[in-house]
Scaffold this motif. Structure first.
Motif, mmCIF file in Angstrom:
data_model
loop_
_atom_site.group_PDB
_atom_site.id
_atom_site.type_symbol
_atom_site.label_atom_id
_atom_site.label_comp_id
_atom_site.label_asym_id
_atom_site.label_seq_id
_atom_site.Cartn_x
_atom_site.Cartn_y
_atom_site.Cartn_z
ATOM 1 N N UNK A 100 0.843 -1.187 0.000
ATOM 2 C CA UNK A 100 0.000 0.000 0.000
ATOM 3 C C UNK A 100 0.883 1.243 0.000
ATOM 4 N N UNK A 101 0.893 2.019 -1.075
ATOM 5 C CA UNK A 101 1.775 3.192 -1.125
ATOM 6 C C UNK A 101 1.348 4.309 -0.190
ATOM 7 N N UNK A 102 0.171 4.172 0.419
ATOM 8 C CA UNK A 102 -0.313 5.206 1.330
ATOM 9 C C UNK A 102 -0.181 4.804 2.796
ATOM 10 N N UNK A 103 0.380 3.639 3.070
ATOM 11 C CA UNK A 103 0.618 3.213 4.454
ATOM 12 C C UNK A 103 1.878 3.882 4.988
ATOM 13 N N UNK A 104 1.799 4.459 6.183
ATOM 14 C CA UNK A 104 2.987 5.077 6.786
ATOM 15 C C UNK A 104 4.082 4.020 6.958
ATOM 16 N N UNK A 105 5.330 4.420 6.706
ATOM 17 C CA UNK A 105 6.426 3.450 6.671
ATOM 18 C C UNK A 105 7.713 4.130 7.129
ATOM 19 N N UNK A 106 8.484 3.463 7.958
ATOM 20 C CA UNK A 106 9.791 3.975 8.362
ATOM 21 C C UNK A 106 10.828 3.664 7.289
ATOM 22 N N UNK A 107 11.554 4.680 6.869
ATOM 23 C CA UNK A 107 12.704 4.522 5.978
ATOM 24 C C UNK A 107 13.945 4.986 6.736
ATOM 25 N N UNK A 108 15.050 4.264 6.584
ATOM 26 C CA UNK A 108 16.271 4.547 7.345
ATOM 27 C C UNK A 108 17.392 4.961 6.398
ATOM 28 N N UNK A 109 18.032 6.072 6.706
ATOM 29 C CA UNK A 109 19.125 6.587 5.876
ATOM 30 C C UNK A 109 20.412 5.845 6.192
ATOM 31 N N UNK A 110 21.138 5.447 5.150
ATOM 32 C CA UNK A 110 22.291 4.575 5.319
ATOM 33 C C UNK A 110 23.393 5.224 6.161
ATOM 34 N N UNK A 111 23.568 6.538 6.065
ATOM 35 C CA UNK A 111 24.588 7.190 6.891
ATOM 36 C C UNK A 111 24.249 7.095 8.374
ATOM 37 N N UNK A 112 22.958 7.096 8.696
ATOM 38 C CA UNK A 112 22.550 6.943 10.091
ATOM 39 C C UNK A 112 22.803 5.522 10.580
ATOM 40 N N UNK A 123 17.984 1.956 14.790
ATOM 41 C CA UNK A 123 18.718 3.091 14.218
ATOM 42 C C UNK A 123 17.799 4.314 14.144
ATOM 43 N N UNK A 124 18.255 5.486 14.625
ATOM 44 C CA UNK A 124 17.445 6.695 14.489
ATOM 45 C C UNK A 124 17.036 6.927 13.032
ATOM 46 N N UNK A 125 15.747 7.128 12.829
ATOM 47 C CA UNK A 125 15.181 7.246 11.480
ATOM 48 C C UNK A 125 14.123 8.343 11.464
ATOM 49 N N UNK A 126 13.859 8.932 10.304
ATOM 50 C CA UNK A 126 12.818 9.958 10.224
ATOM 51 C C UNK A 126 11.453 9.397 10.612
ATOM 52 N N UNK A 127 10.531 10.249 11.030
ATOM 53 C CA UNK A 127 9.172 9.784 11.312
ATOM 54 C C UNK A 127 8.584 9.077 10.090
ATOM 55 N N UNK A 128 7.736 8.093 10.312
ATOM 56 C CA UNK A 128 7.179 7.342 9.175
ATOM 57 C C UNK A 128 6.419 8.250 8.201
ATOM 58 N N UNK A 129 6.610 7.985 6.922
ATOM 59 C CA UNK A 129 5.834 8.631 5.858
ATOM 60 C C UNK A 129 5.446 7.553 4.858
ATOM 61 N N UNK A 130 4.397 7.790 4.118
ATOM 62 C CA UNK A 130 4.005 6.818 3.106
ATOM 63 C C UNK A 130 5.011 6.822 1.961
#
Length: 269
Positions: free
Chosen positions: A141-153, A174-181
């Motif tokens: 579901x492209x509209x489901x909130x999802x955590x993405x993690x940046x490789x440098x973090x 790992x610290x990651x941005x707030x979930x976004x779809x």
């Protein structure tokens, strides 16, 4: 660059000689995890023990076996093949650490993105299409909130864990941005690039199975599709409370990722 077959404990021990910390980010081909991951980790672990070095391993969220809000205390109850393997490997590392056999800790991340990251849900099948203004194919579901993690973090977290004895013996998110779809994530990237936000083509479970007949990694995604069909929030509060700091701002992380892909001339996809 030196290459070594780390399944061979003697080879691993030789490769790790003189090190103080080993950062274990190695993985076999995605569709071969159940067969090849255990011997790979055994070789790495044995090599680390022989050299009396600290081991910091990267992990993902498969071992939890569920989506929703996940903390490090969420039970590891995976029933999928790859999830069960991940949970078993993590348990083995932490047991060795608890018994004083090996100083080890785990950095656990969600779907990674960033310069150099190709094999990811937001990797080589995602960024070139955003840059080209073409539709993104999404297994869920492209509209489901999802955590993405940046490789440098991921990298900075692993370095912190390797240098902090009080952090050993457990897993850390790992610290990651707030979930976004995924749709919003792509829209932020499109805005940064100055192109229209891409449309999303959702790949159905049936279509995924058919594609998987020709592309084994796609076939293997089916058993963890729940992570993309439902909201996924990887809670990183424990790491922040212990070490402070923050994740890289999502726009800065996306800008760096776009620059890396743009430099490779990947607009034509």
């Amino acid at each position: 660059m030196h290459c070594a077959d780390l399944r061979d404990a003697d080879v691993a021990a030789h490769a790790f000689a003189g090190a103080s910390v080993v950062y274990h980010c190695a993985a076999p081909p995605y569709h071969r995890w159940p067969v090849d991951f255990p011997p790979l980790q055994r070789g790495i672990v044995t090599g680390a023990i022989r050299n009396d070095v600290t081991l910091v391993a990267i992990d993902n969220l498969y071992g939890y076996g569920t989506a929703g809000r996940l903390t490090e205390d969420t039970p590891q109850v995976a029933t999928s093949r790859k999830g069960a393997v991940r949970a078993e490997l993590a348990a083995e590392l932490l047991d060795l650490s608890a018994r004083g056999v090996l100083n080890a800790s785990i950095a656990r991340a969600s779907d990674c993105f960033g310069p150099g990251v190709r094999l990811s849900a937001v990797g080589e099948r995602f960024w070139p299409r955003v840059l080209a203004g073409k539709a993104c194919h999404w297994f869920g579901d492209p509209d489901a909130a999802h955590t993405f993690t940046y490789v440098d973090d991921v990298a900075s977290t692993m370095v912190t864990l390797g240098a902090t004895p009080s952090a050993w013996g457990r897993a850390w998110h790992v610290p990651s941005p707030p979930p976004v779809s995924a749709r919003r994530f792509a829209a932020i990237a499109a805005e940064a690039e100055g192109v229209d936000a891409p449309e999303f083509a959702t790949v159905s479970p049936t279509a995924q199975k058919l594609i998987g007949l020709l592309v084994p990694p796609v076939r293997e995604l089916g058993e963890v599709r729940y992570l993309f069909d439902s909201p996924l929030h990887m809670d990183d509060g424990a790491f922040r409370a212990r070490f402070g700091g923050d994740h890289t701002p999502i726009r800065a992380a996306i800008d760096a990722t776009l620059a890396w892909w743009r430099a490779r001339g990947t607009r034509d996809v």
